[in-house]
Design a protein around this motif. Structure first.
Motif, PDB file in Angstrom:
ATOM      1  N   VAL A 139      -5.257  31.263 -48.186  1.00 36.72           N
ATOM      2  CA  VAL A 139      -4.579  31.264 -46.894  1.00 36.72           C
ATOM      3  C   VAL A 139      -4.149  32.690 -46.576  1.00 36.72           C
ATOM      4  N   PRO A 140      -4.677  33.293 -45.510  1.00 36.90           N
ATOM      5  CA  PRO A 140      -4.304  34.671 -45.168  1.00 36.90           C
ATOM      6  C   PRO A 140      -2.871  34.765 -44.682  1.00 36.90           C
ATOM      7  N   ARG A 141      -2.408  35.959 -44.516  1.00 33.43           N
ATOM      8  CA  ARG A 141      -1.041  36.182 -44.065  1.00 33.43           C
ATOM      9  C   ARG A 141      -0.847  35.610 -42.660  1.00 33.43           C
ATOM     10  N   PRO A 142       0.421  35.327 -42.290  1.00 37.46           N
ATOM     11  CA  PRO A 142       0.667  34.582 -41.043  1.00 37.46           C
ATOM     12  C   PRO A 142       0.016  35.171 -39.802  1.00 37.46           C
ATOM     13  N   ARG A 143       0.108  36.497 -39.610  1.00 36.24           N
ATOM     14  CA  ARG A 143      -0.433  37.053 -38.364  1.00 36.24           C
ATOM     15  C   ARG A 143      -1.955  36.927 -38.317  1.00 36.24           C
ATOM     16  N   THR A 144      -2.609  37.023 -39.486  1.00 33.11           N
ATOM     17  CA  THR A 144      -4.062  36.834 -39.509  1.00 33.11           C
ATOM     18  C   THR A 144      -4.420  35.408 -39.132  1.00 33.11           C
ATOM     19  N   ARG A 145      -3.619  34.443 -39.583  1.00 29.87           N
ATOM     20  CA  ARG A 145      -3.874  33.051 -39.192  1.00 29.87           C
ATOM     21  C   ARG A 145      -3.810  32.894 -37.678  1.00 29.87           C
ATOM     22  N   GLU A 146      -2.841  33.559 -37.059  1.00 31.78           N
ATOM     23  CA  GLU A 146      -2.730  33.482 -35.596  1.00 31.78           C
ATOM     24  C   GLU A 146      -3.973  34.073 -34.931  1.00 31.78           C
ATOM     25  N   LEU A 147      -4.472  35.167 -35.481  1.00 29.11           N
ATOM     26  CA  LEU A 147      -5.670  35.793 -34.920  1.00 29.11           C
ATOM     27  C   LEU A 147      -6.892  34.885 -35.071  1.00 29.11           C
ATOM     28  N   ILE A 148      -7.003  34.218 -36.200  1.00 27.47           N
ATOM     29  CA  ILE A 148      -8.133  33.290 -36.402  1.00 27.47           C
ATOM     30  C   ILE A 148      -8.051  32.161 -35.380  1.00 27.47           C
ATOM     31  N   ALA A 149      -6.846  31.610 -35.180  1.00 28.63           N
ATOM     32  CA  ALA A 149      -6.679  30.536 -34.197  1.00 28.63           C
ATOM     33  C   ALA A 149      -7.031  31.015 -32.802  1.00 28.63           C
ATOM     34  N   GLU A 150      -6.613  32.226 -32.457  1.00 28.16           N
ATOM     35  CA  GLU A 150      -6.912  32.768 -31.128  1.00 28.16           C
ATOM     36  C   GLU A 150      -8.411  33.014 -30.968  1.00 28.16           C
ATOM     37  N   ALA A 151      -9.068  33.488 -32.024  1.00 31.02           N
ATOM     38  CA  ALA A 151     -10.514  33.718 -31.948  1.00 31.02           C
ATOM     39  C   ALA A 151     -11.253  32.425 -31.641  1.00 31.02           C
ATOM     40  N   PHE A 152     -10.906  31.352 -32.326  1.00 32.28           N
ATOM     41  CA  PHE A 152     -11.556  30.060 -32.061  1.00 32.28           C
ATOM     42  C   PHE A 152     -11.164  29.514 -30.685  1.00 32.28           C
ATOM     43  N   SER A 153      -9.927  29.737 -30.276  1.00 31.84           N
ATOM     44  CA  SER A 153      -9.494  29.270 -28.955  1.00 31.84           C
ATOM     45  C   SER A 153     -10.341  29.891 -27.856  1.00 31.84           C
ATOM     46  N   ARG A 154     -10.619  31.171 -27.978  1.00 30.47           N
ATOM     47  CA  ARG A 154     -11.437  31.854 -26.969  1.00 30.47           C
ATOM     48  C   ARG A 154     -12.883  31.384 -27.032  1.00 30.47           C
ATOM     49  N   ARG A 155     -13.382  31.196 -28.238  1.00 30.54           N
ATOM     50  CA  ARG A 155     -14.775  30.778 -28.393  1.00 30.54           C
ATOM     51  C   ARG A 155     -15.004  29.377 -27.845  1.00 30.54           C
ATOM     52  N   LEU A 156     -14.052  28.471 -28.110  1.00 34.66           N
ATOM     53  CA  LEU A 156     -14.219  27.065 -27.741  1.00 34.66           C
ATOM     54  C   LEU A 156     -13.583  26.727 -26.395  1.00 34.66           C
ATOM     55  N   CYS A 157     -12.896  27.716 -25.781  1.00 34.79           N
ATOM     56  CA  CYS A 157     -12.270  27.519 -24.464  1.00 34.79           C
ATOM     57  C   CYS A 157     -11.259  26.380 -24.477  1.00 34.79           C
ATOM     58  N   ARG A 158     -10.514  26.270 -25.554  1.00 32.37           N
ATOM     59  CA  ARG A 158      -9.424  25.291 -25.666  1.00 32.37           C
ATOM     60  C   ARG A 158      -8.481  25.781 -26.749  1.00 32.37           C
ATOM     61  N   PRO A 159      -7.217  25.357 -26.700  1.00 35.23           N
ATOM     62  CA  PRO A 159      -6.292  25.791 -27.750  1.00 35.23           C
ATOM     63  C   PRO A 159      -6.685  25.253 -29.119  1.00 35.23           C
ATOM     64  N   VAL A 160      -6.668  26.112 -30.120  1.00 34.40           N
ATOM     65  CA  VAL A 160      -6.908  25.720 -31.509  1.00 34.40           C
ATOM     66  C   VAL A 160      -5.643  26.042 -32.292  1.00 34.40           C
ATOM     67  N   THR A 161      -5.053  25.041 -32.924  1.00 36.05           N
ATOM     68  CA  THR A 161      -3.786  25.218 -33.627  1.00 36.05           C
ATOM     69  C   THR A 161      -4.014  25.624 -35.074  1.00 36.05           C
ATOM     70  N   LEU A 162      -2.952  26.097 -35.729  1.00 30.62           N
ATOM     71  CA  LEU A 162      -3.032  26.424 -37.148  1.00 30.62           C
ATOM     72  C   LEU A 162      -3.326  25.182 -37.985  1.00 30.62           C
ATOM     73  N   ALA A 163      -2.773  24.051 -37.564  1.00 27.62           N
ATOM     74  CA  ALA A 163      -3.046  22.808 -38.292  1.00 27.62           C
ATOM     75  C   ALA A 163      -4.534  22.471 -38.240  1.00 27.62           C
ATOM     76  N   GLU A 164      -5.164  22.687 -37.080  1.00 32.25           N
ATOM     77  CA  GLU A 164      -6.596  22.399 -36.953  1.00 32.25           C
ATOM     78  C   GLU A 164      -7.429  23.342 -37.806  1.00 32.25           C
ATOM     79  N   LEU A 165      -6.902  24.543 -38.054  1.00 30.25           N
ATOM     80  CA  LEU A 165      -7.587  25.490 -38.933  1.00 30.25           C
ATOM     81  C   LEU A 165      -7.470  25.096 -40.399  1.00 30.25           C
TER      82      LEU A 165
END
Length: 475
Positions: free
Chosen positions: A55-81
């Protein structure tokens, strides 16, 4: 002995849905890091570790969630990750800017501001705001006024009467902190956050059963707008989004279309700066559309100039040229003309700067250089931040045109203002200067400038620039 970590099948499923390779995810996370003022060096090995259960550090997790959110055009939560949940309402990793979800549900602009600046002023919680991730959702054109059943400028209900003295005090505070911003986004910013929490929010809450007077809400919106711009300058883009949207909510509550349009324009500028061109265009269009019929001509000129810049940035050169011509017809009145109170800068300098950037985006370097030089001439000597950043833009244009000696002169002017600044954008411009000049170090003017720039860089103390986050792969 600890048990073996479970593989992250949730992340693997998201990778398949997004159609990304390990390298693609790492590349997108690194790009988002750069957008948020971080230098990251993740690679396919890093992603393999995440899939294996690290599990990466907290801010990296946020970046991963944002990357998927932009790719999939919908919000992706940390829980979904498969990487846990945010710490609480509005914490990083939640959809949208900090604190917005709960306040939006209540429909209370003042409560939203109280939550935001309350966390920002608290040493134990300020990182939740200041290190929040810049999100695509944060650049969406707001729809709050539709949910409330009215648009900006159509305030329903009376609001508390009076408040003239409080309004005058807030107006003075707006001017004070705006001038403080001439020394960069880190200068007096903490003081502004505390002032909002300890002084402004109680005044807004004290408006009585009808709520705070509209004029008081409008001045509060202007003040929050100033804070948002400070965070833009410090390259804390998530925090800037949060404060911009808080300012919009206050302006909508006040029914003030001029302030609302001003903040939309600032958001468009910010979106362009971090590479969200389509969002910048939508925000600029909304700003022009929102402005009222009695918006002062010089304010409308700035709105149109920003729209022209966004149009040029998205490839609409014909539309940008037409919009810029319309902006010229609304340009700033002659010196000495009476100006009404406005949320937008009203000087010739501001219009010339915006016009210069639009002309540069249209590819007219000669006209852009002339406009930027005009802007510098009209800025007062104390406007250190504006002058420094405009000189940096001039130097880039001149260097791209092969005018090395003129570019060096512009960079020297940048360095004249630089020691006065506590600015993330100025620090970034200095780094760019030092990098670009190394290829020209054989030329005496460039060599002398590089020596001066290197000296300025060596004298950066901890008071000057916040440390960049650096990662070298791994988790």
């Amino acid at each position: 002995m600890t048990g073996r970590r479970a593989a992250n099948e949730s992340l693997r499923a998201l990778l398949a849905t997004a159609g990304w390779t390990y390298e693609a995810l790492a590349r997108n996370v690194n790009a988002l890091g750069a957008e948020n003022g971080m230098r990251l060096r993740y690679d396919r090995t890093s992603v393999a570790h995440w899939l294996a259960g690290s599990v990466p550090r907290p801010r990296t997790r946020e970046l991963i969630a944002e990357a998927f959110s932009r790719r999939l055009c919908r919000p992706v939560t940390l829980a979904e990750l498969g990487m846990g949940c945010p710490a609480g309402p509005g914490a990083p990793g939640a959809a949208g800017p900090w604190g917005e979800a709960t306040a939006a549900e209540r429909g209370d602009a003042v409560a939203h501001l109280a939550e935001l600046c309350g966390a920002d002023a608290d040493p134990a919680r300020r990182n939740l705001v200041q290190e929040s991730v810049c999100s695509a959702a944060g650049f969406e054109v707001p729809r709050w006024e539709e949910r409330r059943g009215r648009g900006p400028g159509e305030r329903t209900g009376g609001g508390a009467p009076g408040g003239e003295e409080d309004t005058a005090n807030l107006r003075a505070a707006v001017e004070f902190f705006r001038r403080a911003g001439d020394f960069g986004g880190r200068h007096a910013r903490t003081a502004l956050v505390v002032y909002l929490r300890d002084d402004v929010v109680p005044r807004l809450h004290g408006g009585g059963p009808g709520g705070a007077p509209p004029r008081l809400l409008a001045e509060a919106a202007r003040l929050v707008h100033v804070l948002g711009r400070m965070y833009v300058d410090d390259v804390r883009n998530g925090a800037a989004q949060s404060y911009h949207r808080a300012a919009l909510r206050l302006a909508a509550e006040a029914g003030d279309r001029t302030v609302y349009a001003a903040v939309l324009r600032a958001m468009s500028e910010h979106a362009l700066e971090v590479g969200h061109r389509r969002a910048a265009l939508r925000l600029a269009e909304a700003a022009v559309r929102t402005a009222s019929a009695d918006t002062p001509a010089h304010d409308r000129a700035l709105l149109l100039a920003q729209l022209a810049l966004a149009q040029a940035a998205t490839g609409d050169g014909e539309g940008a040229a037409a919009t810029l011509a319309e902006a010229e017809r609304h340009r700033v009145p002659a010196p000495g003309a009476a100006l009404r109170g406005t949320a937008l800068p009203s000087s010739r300098a501001s219009f010339a700067h915006c016009r210069g950037r639009a002309l540069a985006a249209l590819g007219d370097r000669a006209a852009a250089v002339a406009a930027l030089r005009s802007s510098v001439e009209h800025h007062p000597a104390t406007a250190h931040l504006c002058r420094a950043l405009i000189h940096a833009e001039l130097a880039r244009l001149l260097l791209a045109d092969g005018r090395l000696e003129e570019a060096c002169t512009a960079w020297h002017r940048f360095l004249d203002d630089y020691p006065h600044l506590r600015s993330g954008r100025a620090d970034r411009a200095l780094a760019e200067l030092r990098g670009n000049l190394r290829a020209h170090a054989a030329h005496p003017p460039a060599r002398a400038l590089l020596c001066r720039a290197d000296a300025a860089g060596r004298h950066e103390g901890p008071w000057r620039s916040r440390a960049q986050h650096v990662q070298h792969g791994g988790v």
